[in-house]
Scaffold this motif. Structure first.
Motif, PDB file in Angstrom:
ATOM      1  N   ILE A  41     -25.485  28.083   1.112  1.00  0.00           N
ATOM      2  CA  ILE A  41     -24.930  28.698   2.113  1.00  0.00           C
ATOM      3  C   ILE A  41     -23.046  28.855   2.377  1.00  0.00           C
ATOM      4  O   ILE A  41     -23.304  27.642   2.359  1.00  0.00           O
ATOM      5  CB  ILE A  41     -25.513  28.868   3.438  1.00  0.00           C
ATOM      6  N   ASP A  42     -22.761  29.818   2.290  1.00  0.00           N
ATOM      7  CA  ASP A  42     -21.087  30.486   2.220  1.00  0.00           C
ATOM      8  C   ASP A  42     -20.977  29.074   3.741  1.00  0.00           C
ATOM      9  O   ASP A  42     -21.160  28.882   4.716  1.00  0.00           O
ATOM     10  CB  ASP A  42     -20.284  30.905   2.416  1.00  0.00           C
ATOM     11  N   ARG A  43     -19.911  27.892   2.809  1.00  0.00           N
ATOM     12  CA  ARG A  43     -19.332  27.735   4.502  1.00  0.00           C
ATOM     13  C   ARG A  43     -20.561  26.533   4.629  1.00  0.00           C
ATOM     14  O   ARG A  43     -20.139  25.350   5.733  1.00  0.00           O
ATOM     15  CB  ARG A  43     -19.013  28.125   5.873  1.00  0.00           C
ATOM     16  N   SER A  44     -20.888  26.236   4.343  1.00  0.00           N
ATOM     17  CA  SER A  44     -22.316  24.910   4.562  1.00  0.00           C
ATOM     18  C   SER A  44     -21.322  23.635   4.328  1.00  0.00           C
ATOM     19  O   SER A  44     -20.732  24.020   3.320  1.00  0.00           O
ATOM     20  CB  SER A  44     -23.608  25.109   4.469  1.00  0.00           C
ATOM     21  N   HIS A  45     -21.788  22.324   4.681  1.00  0.00           N
ATOM     22  CA  HIS A  45     -21.467  21.080   4.675  1.00  0.00           C
ATOM     23  C   HIS A  45     -22.098  20.567   4.234  1.00  0.00           C
ATOM     24  O   HIS A  45     -22.614  20.015   5.542  1.00  0.00           O
ATOM     25  CB  HIS A  45     -20.456  21.255   5.777  1.00  0.00           C
ATOM     26  N   LEU A  46     -23.061  19.383   2.860  1.00  0.00           N
ATOM     27  CA  LEU A  46     -23.640  18.574   2.627  1.00  0.00           C
ATOM     28  C   LEU A  46     -23.209  17.817   1.945  1.00  0.00           C
ATOM     29  O   LEU A  46     -22.322  18.630   0.875  1.00  0.00           O
ATOM     30  CB  LEU A  46     -24.876  19.643   2.048  1.00  0.00           C
ATOM     31  N   THR A  47     -23.157  16.399   2.169  1.00  0.00           N
ATOM     32  CA  THR A  47     -22.910  15.607   1.547  1.00  0.00           C
ATOM     33  C   THR A  47     -24.089  14.198   0.680  1.00  0.00           C
ATOM     34  O   THR A  47     -25.265  13.914   2.090  1.00  0.00           O
ATOM     35  CB  THR A  47     -21.405  14.952   2.475  1.00  0.00           C
ATOM     36  N   VAL A  48     -23.640  13.342   0.426  1.00  0.00           N
ATOM     37  CA  VAL A  48     -23.858  12.372   0.633  1.00  0.00           C
ATOM     38  C   VAL A  48     -23.454  11.047  -0.022  1.00  0.00           C
ATOM     39  O   VAL A  48     -21.894  11.419  -0.738  1.00  0.00           O
ATOM     40  CB  VAL A  48     -25.423  12.704  -1.046  1.00  0.00           C
ATOM     41  N   THR A  49     -23.294   9.975   0.487  1.00  0.00           N
ATOM     42  CA  THR A  49     -23.096   8.529   0.404  1.00  0.00           C
ATOM     43  C   THR A  49     -23.042   6.881   0.004  1.00  0.00           C
ATOM     44  O   THR A  49     -24.284   7.897   0.168  1.00  0.00           O
ATOM     45  CB  THR A  49     -21.930   8.749   1.618  1.00  0.00           C
ATOM     46  N   PHE A  50     -23.049   6.672  -0.926  1.00  0.00           N
ATOM     47  CA  PHE A  50     -24.015   5.637  -1.490  1.00  0.00           C
ATOM     48  C   PHE A  50     -23.287   4.672  -1.247  1.00  0.00           C
ATOM     49  O   PHE A  50     -22.197   4.100  -1.533  1.00  0.00           O
ATOM     50  CB  PHE A  50     -24.534   5.653  -2.645  1.00  0.00           C
ATOM     51  N   ASP A  51     -23.771   3.705   0.257  1.00  0.00           N
ATOM     52  CA  ASP A  51     -23.094   2.485   0.033  1.00  0.00           C
ATOM     53  C   ASP A  51     -23.923   2.070  -0.528  1.00  0.00           C
ATOM     54  O   ASP A  51     -24.914   1.860  -1.307  1.00  0.00           O
ATOM     55  CB  ASP A  51     -23.586   1.751   1.666  1.00  0.00           C
ATOM     56  N   LYS A  52     -23.510   1.119  -1.265  1.00  0.00           N
ATOM     57  CA  LYS A  52     -23.490  -0.618  -2.178  1.00  0.00           C
ATOM     58  C   LYS A  52     -24.915  -1.377  -1.628  1.00  0.00           C
ATOM     59  O   LYS A  52     -24.975  -1.901  -2.051  1.00  0.00           O
ATOM     60  CB  LYS A  52     -21.961  -1.923  -1.927  1.00  0.00           C
ATOM     61  N   ASP A  53     -24.846  -1.058  -0.496  1.00  0.00           N
ATOM     62  CA  ASP A  53     -26.127  -1.899  -0.006  1.00  0.00           C
ATOM     63  C   ASP A  53     -27.863  -1.910  -0.103  1.00  0.00           C
ATOM     64  O   ASP A  53     -28.485  -2.154   0.556  1.00  0.00           O
ATOM     65  CB  ASP A  53     -25.412  -1.925   1.425  1.00  0.00           C
ATOM     66  N   GLY A  54     -27.452  -0.555  -1.003  1.00  0.00           N
ATOM     67  CA  GLY A  54     -29.169   0.213  -1.098  1.00  0.00           C
ATOM     68  C   GLY A  54     -29.120   1.466   0.142  1.00  0.00           C
ATOM     69  O   GLY A  54     -29.692   2.085   0.333  1.00  0.00           O
ATOM     70  N   ARG A  55     -28.299   1.411   0.746  1.00  0.00           N
ATOM     71  CA  ARG A  55     -28.382   3.097   2.115  1.00  0.00           C
ATOM     72  C   ARG A  55     -27.853   4.678   1.612  1.00  0.00           C
ATOM     73  O   ARG A  55     -26.269   4.331   1.193  1.00  0.00           O
ATOM     74  CB  ARG A  55     -27.831   2.306   3.316  1.00  0.00           C
ATOM     75  N   ALA A  56     -27.820   4.999   1.257  1.00  0.00           N
ATOM     76  CA  ALA A  56     -27.380   6.528   2.031  1.00  0.00           C
ATOM     77  C   ALA A  56     -27.196   7.650   2.954  1.00  0.00           C
ATOM     78  O   ALA A  56     -28.159   6.980   3.793  1.00  0.00           O
ATOM     79  CB  ALA A  56     -27.943   7.885   0.553  1.00  0.00           C
ATOM     80  N   HIS A  57     -26.077   8.265   3.223  1.00  0.00           N
ATOM     81  CA  HIS A  57     -25.642   9.525   4.643  1.00  0.00           C
ATOM     82  C   HIS A  57     -24.391   9.709   4.497  1.00  0.00           C
ATOM     83  O   HIS A  57     -23.901  10.045   3.123  1.00  0.00           O
ATOM     84  CB  HIS A  57     -25.098   8.122   5.212  1.00  0.00           C
ATOM     85  N   GLY A  58     -25.138  10.795   4.858  1.00  0.00           N
ATOM     86  CA  GLY A  58     -24.439  12.387   4.629  1.00  0.00           C
ATOM     87  C   GLY A  58     -24.570  12.912   5.795  1.00  0.00           C
ATOM     88  O   GLY A  58     -24.972  12.644   7.143  1.00  0.00           O
ATOM     89  N   HIS A  59     -23.873  14.516   5.500  1.00  0.00           N
ATOM     90  CA  HIS A  59     -24.588  15.531   6.952  1.00  0.00           C
ATOM     91  C   HIS A  59     -25.515  16.955   5.767  1.00  0.00           C
ATOM     92  O   HIS A  59     -25.287  16.118   4.690  1.00  0.00           O
ATOM     93  CB  HIS A  59     -23.035  15.846   7.403  1.00  0.00           C
ATOM     94  N   GLY A  60     -25.872  17.148   6.777  1.00  0.00           N
ATOM     95  CA  GLY A  60     -26.606  17.803   6.425  1.00  0.00           C
ATOM     96  C   GLY A  60     -27.191  19.454   5.938  1.00  0.00           C
ATOM     97  O   GLY A  60     -28.159  19.722   6.141  1.00  0.00           O
TER      98      GLY A  60
END
Length: 138
Positions: A41-60
């Protein structure tokens, strides 16, 4: 014709650098651009960050999310994502739910012809992400 030269040359250069055998870059935050066959959707913001320790996180798109991931070569999978519990507009909530379902289905990754990270389910279209600032592609 001259106006097409630079974009085509740039696409070829980026595509040439996007080797599928390169390791997954865990030092970047990726911007989600497509979930399966649908753009965000326009102007929505989803991110993915991969940490080296096997964890991922971000904004949905509405909530912050987190999950563990398993990476072995081109194989990639995520645990079921946890998230904060904020409420947003129904369309954003639907998109966020599609994103979490798509993460659950990821089985492998590769890099596309434009340098985008693609997270593939067993069947269907991938989640497409770009490192850094978001770009729209068709």
């Amino acid at each position: 014709m001259k106006n097409l030269f630079f974009p085509i040359a740039l696409a070829l250069l980026i595509g040439g650098c996007a080797s599928p055998s390169a390791p997954l870059d865990t030092s970047k935050t990726y911007q989600v651009e497509w979930i399966g066959e649908r753009p965000l959707i326009d102007r929505s913001h989803l991110t993915v960050t991969f940490d080296k320790d096997g964890r991922a996180h971000g904004h949905g798109g509405c909530n912050r999310w987190f999950a563990s991931y398993q990476l072995e070569g081109q194989n990639l999978s995520f645990s079921h994502a946890g998230a904060t519990r904020m409420a947003c507009a129904p369309a954003l909530m639907e998109q966020e739910n599609r994103f979490f379902q798509a993460l659950d289905a990821v089985q492998r990754w590769d890099l596309g012809e434009h340098g985008e990270l693609r997270l593939w389910p067993q069947e269907g279209q991938p989640i497409k992400l770009f490192a850094g600032e978001a770009r729209r592609t068709n």
